[in-house]
Design an enzyme around this catalytic site. Structure first.
Site: not given
Length: 282
Positions: A221, A99, A156-157, A78, A242, A134
């Site tokens: 999803y 997309n 974010n981790r 994308k 989702g 992120a």
């Protein structure tokens, strides 16, 4: 999946679409496009193709020459799709991600993820949202929310990996980087991580701090609701699957290619969704 160089011209059809990306993401999209075309009474030809990054622009030229009108792009491609685009259908929604491509007098691009999120959140009063993750998906969510008046917190981790997103979003306002996944004071919580794509996993969240009446949106999803969504529904929270987001963005792509509005229900049903309230299990 076939290499783009293997594609040739075919007989007349109403719409020819090529899909790029990994099979787990492309499969549901192809299924929705087939159902959408069947419902609209359109003849459709679909191809799942392979396009290496360094051949992207050349491949799109070939696709246009053999009658491909629409290109659906998934996964990391994308970002590449946005880079090769000559024009964006809605420039404010670009965000460096595309997309959906339309091959008509050049390469047109669109980020239907932003449009789909905006549509799903249309009746929600803006407030504060916590975004988990992120990556490209988080980028679309943050862009859609900030353009409609939401304040955004991001966790974010790996905080370092979140910095590029924070820099990109400065044009819309300030995004607050959170040290922990704490949803206190947030009316919306979005899982934009891949956690949940496999059964038994879900992103970390301090559930004890989730406000009563908050809404949870999961970008992941599956054919059934994720653990993240089921956990939210057990707590009486409104939950957006989702699959609802995927069906909406696919419908927006499809109606861009065919040039008129299309029904959402056939695409939702292709993903196993029923026409019920998002507060109820699907």
């Amino acid at each position: 999946m076939v290499h783009w160089k293997e594609l040739v011209g075919i007989g007349p059809v109403d719409l020819r679409i090529a899909a790029l990306g990994p099979e787990p993401e492309v499969g549901p999209l192809l299924q929705m496009f087939r159902e959408g075309a069947r419902y609209e009474g359109l003849s459709l030809h679909l191809e799942h193709i392979e396009v290496p990054k360094n051949e992207f622009r050349e491949a799109l030229g070939h696709l246009a020459s053999i009658g491909v009108r629409g290109v659906s792009v998934s996964g990391a491609l994308k970002v590449d799709a946005a880079m090769v685009a000559e024009r964006f259908f809605v420039s404010t929604q670009a965000l460096g991600v595309a997309n959906t491509l339309l091959l008509e007098n050049g390469i047109w691009a669109q980020n239907t993820e932003v449009a789909a999120i905006t549509e799903l959140m249309r009746d929600f009063e803006a407030g504060t949202a916590l975004i988990l993750g992120a990556g490209p998906g988080a980028r679309s969510v943050v862009g859609a929310l900030m353009q409609t008046g939401w304040k955004v917190r991001l966790w974010n981790r790996n905080a370092v990996r979140a910095r590029p997103l924070l820099t990109m979003m400065q044009r819309y306002g300030q995004v607050e980087l959170m040290p922990t996944p704490d949803p206190a004071g947030c009316r919306l919580i979005v899982n934009a991580t891949p956690l949940g794509s496999k059964p038994g996993e879900q992103p970390p969240l301090e559930w004890a701090h989730v406000a009563r009446g908050a809404t949870v949106l999961d970008l992941v999803y599956r054919r059934v609701a994720t653990e993240f969504l089921r956990h939210a529904r057990m707590r009486g929270l409104r939950a957006i699957d989702g699959r609802q987001l995927l069906a909406e963005q696919a419908a927006i792509s499809f109606e861009w290619w065919v040039g008129h509005p299309v029904a959402r229900e056939p695409m939702r049903e292709a993903l196993g969704l029923r026409a019920v309230s998002p507060t109820l299990p699907n």
